[in-house]
Design a protein around this motif. Structure first.
Motif, PDB file in Angstrom:
ATOM      1  N   ALA A 159      36.204  48.865  43.696  1.00  0.00           N
ATOM      2  CA  ALA A 159      34.992  49.687  43.674  1.00  0.00           C
ATOM      3  C   ALA A 159      35.113  47.698  42.499  1.00  0.00           C
ATOM      4  O   ALA A 159      36.723  47.155  42.067  1.00  0.00           O
ATOM      5  CB  ALA A 159      34.957  50.557  42.864  1.00  0.00           C
ATOM      6  N   PRO A 160      33.936  47.054  42.544  1.00  0.00           N
ATOM      7  CA  PRO A 160      34.262  45.888  41.854  1.00  0.00           C
ATOM      8  C   PRO A 160      34.500  46.193  40.033  1.00  0.00           C
ATOM      9  O   PRO A 160      35.202  45.429  39.646  1.00  0.00           O
ATOM     10  CB  PRO A 160      32.766  45.839  41.552  1.00  0.00           C
ATOM     11  N   TYR A 161      34.337  47.338  39.394  1.00  0.00           N
ATOM     12  CA  TYR A 161      34.709  47.522  38.179  1.00  0.00           C
ATOM     13  C   TYR A 161      36.120  47.702  38.153  1.00  0.00           C
ATOM     14  O   TYR A 161      36.813  47.084  37.092  1.00  0.00           O
ATOM     15  CB  TYR A 161      33.555  48.418  37.168  1.00  0.00           C
ATOM     16  N   ARG A 162      36.760  48.485  38.660  1.00  0.00           N
ATOM     17  CA  ARG A 162      38.056  48.471  38.942  1.00  0.00           C
ATOM     18  C   ARG A 162      39.269  46.947  39.680  1.00  0.00           C
ATOM     19  O   ARG A 162      40.067  47.094  38.494  1.00  0.00           O
ATOM     20  CB  ARG A 162      38.565  49.385  39.720  1.00  0.00           C
ATOM     21  N   GLN A 163      38.631  46.494  40.293  1.00  0.00           N
ATOM     22  CA  GLN A 163      38.828  45.432  40.833  1.00  0.00           C
ATOM     23  C   GLN A 163      39.581  44.524  39.236  1.00  0.00           C
ATOM     24  O   GLN A 163      40.091  43.829  39.588  1.00  0.00           O
ATOM     25  CB  GLN A 163      38.654  44.894  41.969  1.00  0.00           C
ATOM     26  N   GLN A 164      38.015  43.910  38.492  1.00  0.00           N
ATOM     27  CA  GLN A 164      38.181  43.741  37.237  1.00  0.00           C
ATOM     28  C   GLN A 164      38.621  43.770  36.385  1.00  0.00           C
ATOM     29  O   GLN A 164      39.767  43.023  35.626  1.00  0.00           O
ATOM     30  CB  GLN A 164      36.423  43.498  37.322  1.00  0.00           C
ATOM     31  N   LEU A 165      39.211  45.649  36.050  1.00  0.00           N
ATOM     32  CA  LEU A 165      39.818  45.734  35.035  1.00  0.00           C
ATOM     33  C   LEU A 165      41.231  45.686  35.722  1.00  0.00           C
ATOM     34  O   LEU A 165      42.230  45.170  34.752  1.00  0.00           O
ATOM     35  CB  LEU A 165      39.876  47.489  35.397  1.00  0.00           C
ATOM     36  N   SER A 166      41.526  45.887  36.876  1.00  0.00           N
ATOM     37  CA  SER A 166      43.329  45.453  37.868  1.00  0.00           C
ATOM     38  C   SER A 166      43.818  43.757  37.702  1.00  0.00           C
ATOM     39  O   SER A 166      44.929  44.024  37.611  1.00  0.00           O
ATOM     40  CB  SER A 166      42.393  45.803  39.212  1.00  0.00           C
ATOM     41  N   GLN A 167      43.022  43.786  36.936  1.00  0.00           N
ATOM     42  CA  GLN A 167      43.985  41.827  36.701  1.00  0.00           C
ATOM     43  C   GLN A 167      44.210  41.414  35.615  1.00  0.00           C
ATOM     44  O   GLN A 167      45.054  40.979  34.939  1.00  0.00           O
ATOM     45  CB  GLN A 167      42.253  40.662  37.209  1.00  0.00           C
ATOM     46  N   THR A 168      43.669  42.640  34.139  1.00  0.00           N
ATOM     47  CA  THR A 168      44.667  42.400  33.225  1.00  0.00           C
ATOM     48  C   THR A 168      45.295  44.204  32.912  1.00  0.00           C
ATOM     49  O   THR A 168      45.925  43.530  32.100  1.00  0.00           O
ATOM     50  CB  THR A 168      43.095  42.194  32.467  1.00  0.00           C
ATOM     51  N   LEU A 169      44.697  45.102  33.128  1.00  0.00           N
ATOM     52  CA  LEU A 169      45.295  45.902  32.459  1.00  0.00           C
ATOM     53  C   LEU A 169      46.320  46.614  33.586  1.00  0.00           C
ATOM     54  O   LEU A 169      46.249  46.381  35.172  1.00  0.00           O
ATOM     55  CB  LEU A 169      44.117  47.216  32.454  1.00  0.00           C
ATOM     56  N   SER A 170      46.966  47.590  33.505  1.00  0.00           N
ATOM     57  CA  SER A 170      47.864  48.308  34.640  1.00  0.00           C
ATOM     58  C   SER A 170      47.228  49.269  34.714  1.00  0.00           C
ATOM     59  O   SER A 170      46.299  49.614  34.780  1.00  0.00           O
ATOM     60  CB  SER A 170      49.048  48.273  33.653  1.00  0.00           C
ATOM     61  N   GLY A 225      29.845  60.745  41.202  1.00  0.00           N
ATOM     62  CA  GLY A 225      29.564  59.610  42.667  1.00  0.00           C
ATOM     63  C   GLY A 225      29.688  58.472  41.003  1.00  0.00           C
ATOM     64  O   GLY A 225      29.835  57.778  41.425  1.00  0.00           O
ATOM     65  N   LEU A 226      29.090  59.088  39.861  1.00  0.00           N
ATOM     66  CA  LEU A 226      29.126  57.627  38.570  1.00  0.00           C
ATOM     67  C   LEU A 226      30.685  57.201  38.691  1.00  0.00           C
ATOM     68  O   LEU A 226      31.001  55.524  38.614  1.00  0.00           O
ATOM     69  CB  LEU A 226      28.829  57.818  37.199  1.00  0.00           C
ATOM     70  N   LEU A 227      31.875  58.038  38.713  1.00  0.00           N
ATOM     71  CA  LEU A 227      33.332  57.603  38.579  1.00  0.00           C
ATOM     72  C   LEU A 227      33.919  57.610  39.618  1.00  0.00           C
ATOM     73  O   LEU A 227      34.546  56.492  39.552  1.00  0.00           O
ATOM     74  CB  LEU A 227      33.795  58.621  38.271  1.00  0.00           C
ATOM     75  N   ALA A 228      32.705  57.517  40.787  1.00  0.00           N
ATOM     76  CA  ALA A 228      33.370  57.291  41.792  1.00  0.00           C
ATOM     77  C   ALA A 228      32.697  55.333  41.932  1.00  0.00           C
ATOM     78  O   ALA A 228      33.793  54.023  42.519  1.00  0.00           O
ATOM     79  CB  ALA A 228      33.169  57.908  43.728  1.00  0.00           C
ATOM     80  N   ARG A 229      32.231  55.088  41.418  1.00  0.00           N
ATOM     81  CA  ARG A 229      30.995  53.628  41.576  1.00  0.00           C
ATOM     82  C   ARG A 229      31.820  52.811  40.470  1.00  0.00           C
ATOM     83  O   ARG A 229      32.230  51.809  41.262  1.00  0.00           O
ATOM     84  CB  ARG A 229      29.946  53.955  40.928  1.00  0.00           C
TER      85      ARG A 229
END
Length: 727
Positions: A682-693, A672-676
């Motif tokens: 997920a906002p966290y993944r969207q923030q990372l995708s702006q910089t990371l592949s 559940g935590l990993l899915a979040r």
């Protein structure tokens, strides 16, 4: 025909009734004063409006509205209302009322409210005769008394009743009442050409001393005995007002509260080394007719208890002064009486004893003489009304002295004794001046922290059990945060509390327990939260149940103002404009000198930061974690921005204080935590995708998946914002 004559007789009675009786308020909206127990949103007002009053005892000095409140209840209740005066009624009258109440309940299912005025005048047998019928609910008791119910009323009756202490009316209330009496055409003097000078009005209000009946009786005497002038006007001048009400009575009963409270204040003033307060309470006792021999006995005890061998002459001086008093008698005996008090309070000769007569003049002239709550006798009813709460025991402090308030609030800074510059007095002159300055500062702080405890009621075991269940339902960690949020909160039983953006009832438990005569309003964070919280609250009685609202606009027009506003994690993701609007919205609902507590908990480590602190990563992983941690610094920025929140609050008149502490946790890792964190939206993944592949994000996720069912280090920073309104 008899009904016609009865109606005509009632009209005549009302026409010839005294002004004070004609002007009695007929609804809560007309009632003057007592906002602490009758203000919008408070328990007593809610109970009257809902016709849910239980057994009540109103306690307070004459002319503050005890009987009027009972009449308002009579006008609003659907139950049968009857009244007795304890001075005139006996056991036979009580039995008649009980029999009638049983008949109404059996035949019509109609409840009965029985109002007993001067209930303390019932003897023990009469009170015992009433108890079984109050206990089984045949009648609901509403009692009014000028005496302490814990001392004068059957303890069983008191334990089954909710007590409310009514205070003397403030001058602004009396001015409003005076204007109403002159303006009201139906019940006052609105149809007569009455004019009153500002000086005359001020005199009537000042000398009335918080007693509405005394004020209206004086006004009636002035109007009815003044002849119209040449233009037909009835002009009330200061001279006429002074003739109508010449001297304010000193509230004092040798067997009641005033006796015990005043001697308690006197002894505590001696112990606290405050000669001004000691002279004031001494003057009040003398003016009220207290036996000076009783005062000397108490001073002899004080000389041994609070002075002792620190000054062996204390007992000698008091004994010599007592002997001198016996020889010369009154009024000259007041000199040795004051001398003994000053010696004990201040432990060569001068004429400073004349300060006693300055205090005596002040007793006769001053209006507000109420003993501050922390100086009252706490031995009899301190738990119920908070008497004695906040008193600082001087022997527990360095030099056996502590700066605190001993004089009434309205007399702070008054100097009755000015020591000379020579000898024993001269040695203490500078120290006394320093202590007086420290006491003034302490009195201001004390008035902000403590107020009157105006009500008391029986314990509610159902509510206690519910609170215990709720406090354990959220886990030990959150319960510790609840304790931090409300740590050292100076609750008053009649406080009203507003909880903003609530997602849990945990934060409401303390105000529900500590403010039973006030009220709790919960602003739910979302409609889903409102439904869930409402279900949890259904088990509570409707009068004790917090009010749930979807947004603050639901309080518009209610008149409610809150002494406390609190929340955990409020105002997230607000723009500067939204933040200012939100702060202005809840500030508009704050009572004068309201308190605000906002608790923010901010993670200091994101998933990448946790991984780095969990062990020594490989070089390639360490490079990736450093890049992710730079992004996490932006993600973990506090919401709302502390500086923006501070600016918005200061603009609205709040004085702020921050407290911060850290908490280290082991965060359990599960799917559940990993899915979040890593779901597509997920906002966290969207923030990372702006910089990371995508590959780099998947690498980070894979590292965390290897730790499933394990833990990840986490560091939380908790910040508690405590604020207070300046007005």
């Amino acid at each position: 025909m008899s009904d016609l004559f009865s109606h005509h007789g009632e009209q005549l009675r009302q026409h010839h009734a005294p002004l004070a009786d004609r002007l009695r308020p007929r609804s809560l909206d007309d009632f003057q004063g007592q906002e602490e127990i009758l203000g919008p949103g408070r328990l007593l007002r809610r109970a009257i409006n809902a016709d849910r009053v239980g057994n009540l005892i109103f306690y307070g000095p004459p002319g503050v509205g005890k009987t009027t409140l009972a009449r308002i209840i009579a006008a609003t209740t659907r139950a049968h209302f009857s009244s007795l005066n304890a001075v005139l009624a006996g056991v036979k009258d009580l039995r008649h009322e009980v029999d009638e109440a049983k008949r109404r309940l059996d035949q019509h299912g109609l409840r009965s409210l029985l109002f007993i005025d001067e209930v303390h005048r019932f003897n023990s047998a009469q009170q015992d005769a009433l108890l079984p019928w109050v206990e089984n609910g045949t009648v609901t008791l509403i009692g009014a008394t000028t005496e302490n119910p814990f001392f004068e009323v059957n303890k069983a009756l008191v334990s089954r009743s909710r007590l409310f202490r009514l205070q003397p009316l403030e001058n602004r209330h009396l001015h409003q009442l005076l204007e109403r009496a002159l303006r009201d055409r139906e019940r006052g003097y609105g149809e007569r050409p009455v004019q009153i000078s500002p000086e005359a009005a001020a005199h009537l209000v000042e000398v009335a001393g918080g007693d509405a009946r005394s004020l209206l009786n004086a006004l009636e005497l002035a109007v009815e005995t003044t002849e119209p002038d040449g233009e037909g006007q009835i002009v009330i001048t200061l001279a006429i007002a002074e003739e109508s009400i010449q001297q304010r009575a000193v509230l004092y009963d040798k067997q009641g509260d005033a006796h015990f409270d005043t001697i308690s204040a006197f002894i505590k003033s001696l112990r606290g080394s405050d000669p001004d307060a000691a002279l004031f309470w001494l003057a009040k006792m003398i003016e009220a007719g207290e036996n000076p021999r009783f005062i000397f006995r108490r001073m002899l005890i004080s000389a041994g208890e609070d002075i002792g061998l620190a000054d062996p002459q204390a007992v000698v001086v008091v004994e010599a002064c007592a002997a001198a008093f016996e020889r010369v008698g009154l009024p000259e005996g007041l000199y040795p009486l004051a001398q003994a008090a000053l010696y004990l309070a201040s432990t060569e000769k001068s004429n400073s004893l004349l300060g006693f007569f300055d205090a005596l003049k002040n007793v006769k002239a001053s209006n507000r003489q109420a003993v501050p709550a922390h100086l009252r006798d706490a031995n009899r009813d301190g738990k119920a009304f908070g008497d004695g709460v906040g008193y600082r025991y001087p022997h527990a402090y360095a030099e056996h002295w502590v700066a605190q308030q001993y004089l009434p609030s309205d007399l702070q800074g008054q100097v009755f004794w000015q020591p000379g510059t020579l000898g024993w007095e001269g040695e203490r002159r500078q120290r006394l001046q320093q202590r007086r300055a420290a006491q003034l500062a302490a009195a201001v702080e004390h008035q902000q922290e403590l107020g009157e405890m105006l009500s008391s009621g029986p314990d509610d075991p159902e509510l206690e059990r519910w609170i215990q269940r709720q406090s354990g339902s959220e886990g030990e960690r959150l319960d510790r945060l609840r304790q931090e949020l409300w740590a050292d909160a100076p609750w008053q039983r009649h406080d009203r509390v507003l909880l903003l953006e609530a997602r849990s009832l945990l934060w409401a438990l303390d105000p529900l327990q500590c403010c039973p005569e006030g009220g709790v309003v919960i602003h739910a964070a979302s409609s889903a939260d409102q439904t869930r919280l409402g279900t949890q609250l259904e088990v509570l009685d409707s009068l004790e149940r917090p009010q749930l609202i979807p947004d603050l606009s639901a309080l518009e027009g209610s008149g409610q103002r809150f002494e406390w506003i609190a929340s955990r994690h409020p105002l997230k993701h607000s723009s500067p404009e939204e933040l200012e609007a939100a702060v202005a919205a809840f500030t508009a609902l704050a009572a004068p000198k309201a308190r605000l507590r906002l608790l923010f908990s901010q993670p200091q480590l994101g998933p990448a930061g946790g991984l780095k602190h969990a062990g020594t990563p490989t070089d390639a992983l360490a490079v990736l974690l450093e890049r992710v941690m730079a992004i996490e610094q932006t993600i973990l920025r506090p919401q709302p921005e502390p500086s923006a929140l501070e600016a918005a609050l200061i603009q609205q008149g709040w004085t702020l204080e921050w407290r911060a502490w850290e908490e280290r946790l082991a965060l359990p890792i599960n799917e559940g935590l990993l899915a979040r964190w890593f779901a597509a939206d997920a906002p966290y993944r969207q923030q990372l995708s702006q910089t990371l592949s995508p590959a780099e994000i998947d690498r980070l996720k894979a590292e965390l998946q290897q730790r499933l069912k394990g833990t990840l280090p986490q560091l939380l920073e908790h910040r508690l914002l405590s604020a207070r309104r300046s007005d």
